[in-house]
Design a protein around this motif. Structure first.
Motif, mmCIF file in Angstrom:
data_model
loop_
_atom_site.group_PDB
_atom_site.id
_atom_site.type_symbol
_atom_site.label_atom_id
_atom_site.label_comp_id
_atom_site.label_asym_id
_atom_site.label_seq_id
_atom_site.Cartn_x
_atom_site.Cartn_y
_atom_site.Cartn_z
ATOM 1 N N ASN A 163 5.053 2.957 -13.285
ATOM 2 C CA ASN A 163 6.051 2.223 -12.498
ATOM 3 C C ASN A 163 7.256 3.078 -12.104
ATOM 4 O OD1 ASN A 163 8.231 -0.561 -12.671
ATOM 5 N ND2 ASN A 163 6.530 -0.404 -11.258
ATOM 6 N N ASP A 166 8.574 4.991 -7.700
ATOM 7 C CA ASP A 166 9.176 3.937 -6.871
ATOM 8 C C ASP A 166 10.146 4.569 -5.896
ATOM 9 O OD1 ASP A 166 10.516 1.832 -5.746
ATOM 10 O OD2 ASP A 166 10.819 0.744 -7.612
ATOM 11 N N ASP A 220 2.367 -3.571 -7.911
ATOM 12 C CA ASP A 220 3.577 -3.015 -7.316
ATOM 13 C C ASP A 220 3.256 -1.774 -6.473
ATOM 14 O OD1 ASP A 220 6.306 -2.649 -6.769
ATOM 15 O OD2 ASP A 220 6.778 -1.875 -8.759
ATOM 16 N N ASP A 256 4.812 0.348 -1.875
ATOM 17 C CA ASP A 256 3.963 -0.657 -2.518
ATOM 18 C C ASP A 256 2.535 -0.557 -1.972
ATOM 19 O OD1 ASP A 256 6.355 -1.384 -3.574
ATOM 20 O OD2 ASP A 256 6.248 -3.487 -3.004
ATOM 21 N N GLY A 319 6.630 -4.709 -12.034
ATOM 22 C CA GLY A 319 7.568 -3.958 -11.214
ATOM 23 C C GLY A 319 8.938 -4.609 -11.155
ATOM 24 N N ARG A 322 9.333 -7.576 -8.218
ATOM 25 C CA ARG A 322 8.656 -8.855 -8.454
ATOM 26 C C ARG A 322 8.948 -9.442 -9.832
ATOM 27 N NH1 ARG A 322 6.040 -5.389 -5.687
ATOM 28 N NH2 ARG A 322 5.059 -5.899 -3.701
#
Length: 367
Positions: A163, A166, A220, A256, A319, A322
Motif C-alpha cells: 500500500n 501510492d 486500491d 488505482d 487503502g 477507501r
C-alpha cells in the motif's frame, strides 16, 4: 464522467443511507460553522490538494498518448488551482463545501475536461510488470511459514508494504520518482506494533475459526499493492475454501488499479491450469465497483457488485482513500476490516498517530 449505469447502495450497510451514512471520516465542518467561511480543516485539505498539483502536472506532461500534453497539463494545473483558491474564498462554490470526495472528483473532472484519461498509465504498467515478476517468490515465502498465525500476520504486513505505492500522496510520489520502492524493504520497515488502530489479534482469532464463506475486498493501487499485497492474501483465503470478490474501479484514478487492468493482471498470473501458484481460482471473482475515484461512497456502487456483495460475511476496504478517509466508521451487517497506511499528515493528526502508521480496524458482528 462517472459510471454509465445507475449506481446503488451496498446492501450490507447497517446505517440507513438516507439518514446517517456519510462517506467522509474526518468532519470538515459542523452545523455551527459559517457556511461562507472555510473551516481550518477545509483549509488544510485544500492545501493538501494544492500541494499535489505539481506532481500531477508532471505526470500529465509525460502522457505520450495525449497531443500537446505539456500545454494541457498547464491548463489542468491552472484550472484546478483556481477551483481550490475559489474554495478558500467561498466554501460553497463548485458544489461545496469541500471534502475529500468532492476535491478528488473535481480533480478528475478537470483532467478529463482538458483531455487526459489516465496520466498514470505508464507507471502503472511498469509497476505491474515488476510486481508480476516477483509474485511467485512472495507467495512461496508466505507458504514457507508453517505457523498459520505467523503466516496471516506476514500476509497482513504484505498488504501494508504494498500500500506504500501510492502516487496520490505528494511526498510518496516524490520519493517514488527518485528511488522507486522495494516491496521487501517496505515489509521490514513498517512502523512497529501497536499501530494507531490495531485489531490484528482479534482478526487472527476470527481467521483461525475459518468462518468466512465469502469476502469482498475493495482494492486500491496497481503494482505491489494489488499484486504482492492483496493477491497473496486473497489466494490464502481461496486455499481455505472462501469465495473472494475483488472490487476494482471502473475508470482510472491516480494509480488505482481498474477492473480491466485487474482482469489482465490475474490472467497473466494464472498458470495453464488456471491456478495461482497451485491454488484453484474458480472461487475468485473480479467485479467492477462502478467507482472512478481514489475514495469511495458506498451508497454509489455498481449493481453487479451490490448483487455479489449481498451475501458476503466479510467486507474489506483497503487503502487510505477507501478504508480510512471515507469509510473508517462505516457500519456493516457482516464483519468488516478497514486496512491501510496513513500517508497524509492531516490523517495522522486526526487519528492521533504517526505518518506511515498502519490502520487495522476489524469489526466483528456477533450473531
Amino acid at each position: 464522467m462517472e459510471s454509465s449505469e445507475e449506481l446503488v447502495a451496498i446492501p450490507l450497510l447497517t446505517t440507513p443511507i438516507e439518514s446517517n451514512y456519510r462517506a467522509c471520516t474526518i468532519p470538515y465542518r459542523f452545523p455551527s460553522d459559517n457556511p461562507k467561511k472555510p473551516t481550518p480543516t477545509e483549509l488544510s485539505w485544500i492545501d493538501l490538494f494544492l500541494n499535489s498539483i505539481p506532481s500531477f502536472r508532471k505526470r500529465a506532461e509525460s502522457d505520450e498518448s495525449v497531443p500537446d500534453a505539456h500545454i494541457r497539463a498547464e491548463k489542468f494545473a491552472q484550472r484546478y488551482t483556481e477551483i481550490l483558491e475559489d474554495f478558500k474564498k467561498d466554501p460553497e462554490s463548485h458544489g461545496g463545501p469541500p471534502d475529500c470526495i468532492l476535491l478528488c472528483r473535481l480533480r478528475e473532472q478537470v483532467l478529463r475536461e482538458v483531455g487526459f484519461r489516465d496520466i498514470f498509465k505508464k507507471v502503472k504498467d511498469e509497476e505491474n510488470a515488476k510486481a508480476i515478476s516477483l509474485f511467485e517468490d512472495v507467495v512461496r515465502l508466505n507458504d514457507a511459514i508453517e505457523d498459520g498465525i505467523k503466516r496471516v500476520e506476514n500476509l497482513v504486513r504484505g498488504i501494508f508494504a504494498g500500500n506504500v505505492f501510492d502516487l496520490g500522496s505528494a511526498q510518496l510520489a516524490e520519493l517514488f520518482s527518485k528511488d522507486g520502492m522495494s516491496f521487501l524493504a517496505s515489509c521490514q520497515n513498517l512502523v512497529p506494533r501497536p499501530w494507531v488502530i490495531d485489531d490484528l489479534d482479534a482478526f487472527i482469532l476470527k481467521w483461525s475459526r475459518k468462518s468466512w464463506k465469502k469476502v469482498v475486498i475493495f482494492v486500491d493501487n496497481s503494482g505491489a499493492d494489488i499484486i504482492l499485497g492483496i493477491l497473496p492474501f486473497a489466494r490464502e483465503l481461496l486455499r481455505r475454501g472462501t469465495q473472494v470478490v475483488l472490487a476494482a474501479n471502473e475508470l482510472p484514478s491516480i494509480n488505482d488499479v481498474t477492473y480491466h487492468e485487474l482482469t489482465e493482471i490475474i490472467s497473466k498470473l494464472k498458470d495453464e491450469r488456471g491456478q495461482l501458484v497451485g491454488v484453484d481460482t474458480s472461487n475468485l471473482l473480479i467485479a467492477n465497483s462502478g467507482n472512478d475515484l481514489p475514495v469511495i461512497d458506498l451508497s454509489r456502487i455498481s449493481q453487479e457488485l451490490a448483487y455479489l456483495a449481498s451475501d458476503a460475511d466479510l467486507v474489506i476496504l483497503e487503502g487510505m482513500g477507501r478504508g480510512i478517509e471515507t469509510n473508517l466508521y462505516a457500519q456493516f451487517k457482516c464483519d468488516s476490516l478497514k486496512i491501510g497506511m496513513v500517508k497524509h499528515p492531516e490523517v495522522a493528526q486526526f487519528l492521533g498517530g504517526r505518518l506511515y502508521d498502519c490502520v487495522f480496524k476489524f469489526n466483528e458482528v456477533l450473531s
